[in-house]
Design a protein around this motif. Sequence first.
Motif, mmCIF file in Angstrom:
data_model
loop_
_atom_site.group_PDB
_atom_site.id
_atom_site.type_symbol
_atom_site.label_atom_id
_atom_site.label_comp_id
_atom_site.label_asym_id
_atom_site.label_seq_id
_atom_site.Cartn_x
_atom_site.Cartn_y
_atom_site.Cartn_z
ATOM 1 N N TYR A 139 5.179 3.059 -17.409
ATOM 2 C CA TYR A 139 5.569 1.478 -17.276
ATOM 3 C C TYR A 139 4.746 0.334 -18.123
ATOM 4 O O TYR A 139 4.864 -0.345 -18.950
ATOM 5 N N VAL A 140 3.180 0.922 -18.170
ATOM 6 C CA VAL A 140 2.316 1.015 -18.929
ATOM 7 C C VAL A 140 2.463 0.750 -20.182
ATOM 8 O O VAL A 140 2.495 0.296 -21.299
ATOM 9 N N GLU A 170 0.716 -1.209 -0.419
ATOM 10 C CA GLU A 170 0.193 -0.167 -0.323
ATOM 11 C C GLU A 170 0.983 1.443 0.025
ATOM 12 O O GLU A 170 0.488 1.962 0.721
ATOM 13 N N ASN A 171 2.752 0.922 -0.385
ATOM 14 C CA ASN A 171 2.781 2.126 -0.435
ATOM 15 C C ASN A 171 3.172 2.717 -1.690
ATOM 16 O O ASN A 171 4.264 2.062 -2.552
ATOM 17 N N GLY A 172 3.085 3.981 -1.864
ATOM 18 C CA GLY A 172 3.106 4.373 -3.260
ATOM 19 C C GLY A 172 4.367 5.053 -3.702
ATOM 20 O O GLY A 172 4.878 4.887 -4.627
ATOM 21 N N ALA A 173 5.972 4.811 -2.397
ATOM 22 C CA ALA A 173 6.933 4.655 -3.191
ATOM 23 C C ALA A 173 8.017 3.870 -3.338
ATOM 24 O O ALA A 173 8.291 3.534 -4.783
ATOM 25 N N THR A 230 2.209 10.534 -5.708
ATOM 26 C CA THR A 230 3.012 11.751 -6.509
ATOM 27 C C THR A 230 2.694 12.148 -7.617
ATOM 28 O O THR A 230 2.536 11.041 -8.537
ATOM 29 N N PRO A 231 2.740 12.904 -8.710
ATOM 30 C CA PRO A 231 3.870 13.113 -9.893
ATOM 31 C C PRO A 231 4.593 12.509 -9.980
ATOM 32 O O PRO A 231 4.583 12.344 -11.533
ATOM 33 N N ASP A 232 6.111 12.158 -9.499
ATOM 34 C CA ASP A 232 6.818 11.126 -9.598
ATOM 35 C C ASP A 232 6.348 10.008 -10.105
ATOM 36 O O ASP A 232 6.713 8.855 -11.426
ATOM 37 N N GLN A 233 5.056 9.203 -9.048
ATOM 38 C CA GLN A 233 5.538 8.130 -9.267
ATOM 39 C C GLN A 233 4.281 7.853 -10.300
ATOM 40 O O GLN A 233 3.650 6.960 -10.815
ATOM 41 N N ARG A 234 2.873 9.116 -10.416
ATOM 42 C CA ARG A 234 2.154 8.638 -11.418
ATOM 43 C C ARG A 234 2.923 8.888 -13.184
ATOM 44 O O ARG A 234 2.750 8.119 -13.393
ATOM 45 N N LYS A 235 4.331 9.491 -13.281
ATOM 46 C CA LYS A 235 4.804 9.424 -14.373
ATOM 47 C C LYS A 235 5.872 7.893 -14.013
ATOM 48 O O LYS A 235 5.517 7.403 -15.299
ATOM 49 N N PRO A 248 10.357 3.516 -11.447
ATOM 50 C CA PRO A 248 11.022 3.078 -13.024
ATOM 51 C C PRO A 248 11.851 1.302 -12.575
ATOM 52 O O PRO A 248 11.121 0.513 -13.341
ATOM 53 N N ASP A 249 12.326 1.625 -11.592
ATOM 54 C CA ASP A 249 13.581 0.190 -10.757
ATOM 55 C C ASP A 249 12.197 -0.636 -10.549
ATOM 56 O O ASP A 249 12.193 -1.518 -11.121
ATOM 57 N N ILE A 250 11.638 -0.670 -10.099
ATOM 58 C CA ILE A 250 10.667 -1.754 -9.170
ATOM 59 C C ILE A 250 9.336 -1.610 -10.063
ATOM 60 O O ILE A 250 9.588 -3.038 -10.151
ATOM 61 N N LEU A 251 8.994 -1.292 -10.867
ATOM 62 C CA LEU A 251 8.422 -1.393 -11.616
ATOM 63 C C LEU A 251 8.636 -1.964 -12.526
ATOM 64 O O LEU A 251 7.533 -2.965 -13.523
#
Length: 203
Positions: A43-44, A6-9, A33-38, A13-16
């Motif tokens: 990724y998709v 449940e952690n957006g962090a 966050t904006p960076d997590q969205r990007k 790119p590396d983890i996804l």
Amino acid sequence: GYFQTENGATFTPDILSRFDAVVFNNVSGDVFTPDQRKAFEAYVSNGGGFVGIHAAGDNSHEAWGWYANQMIGARFTMHTMKPQFQEARVQLEDLSHPALAGLPSSGWKRTEEWYSFASSPRSRGYGVLMTVDERSYNPVGLFGKDLRMGSDHPVIWWHCMGRGRVLYSALGHRAEAFAEPEYSLLLANAVSWAARRSGNQCD
């Protein structure tokens, strides 16, 4: 294997890049966050899979335009409230899609908090896999709002985003839904398809 968080962090790119598909199980609200969205958008688009369940398509995501307008592709309006949970009949639309493998072709009855949308994603070219028969339940929301979409009321659909495979299911509010043999099979099929274990869509 799979990883649950449940952690957006974790949306970097590396983890996804370590995963074939991501599942949003009733993710609701503005949680990235904006960076997590990007990172997730990239990724998709580059071939990652996505399966969204129920609240992952509600109106709490509208601030993330890419996700709400393109990933989900249909604007949630309201869910049933008279009563909230009702039994209704679902109908399968495209039996050739791997997500529907092994399911009864005639559809079945199930109990759900039924979502309605402003328009069908079919009009955008998205592939509808399942609809709900509005004649089999009372499509009325809060304050008596009419939730009818007509003869085309999709509840599960798919599409491609770049090379990525995307499937959204408006079913799955109650915990009991995930114990239903038909729905658990459908979700297993959906994740397998999103992860490119079956089918040739979006290749």
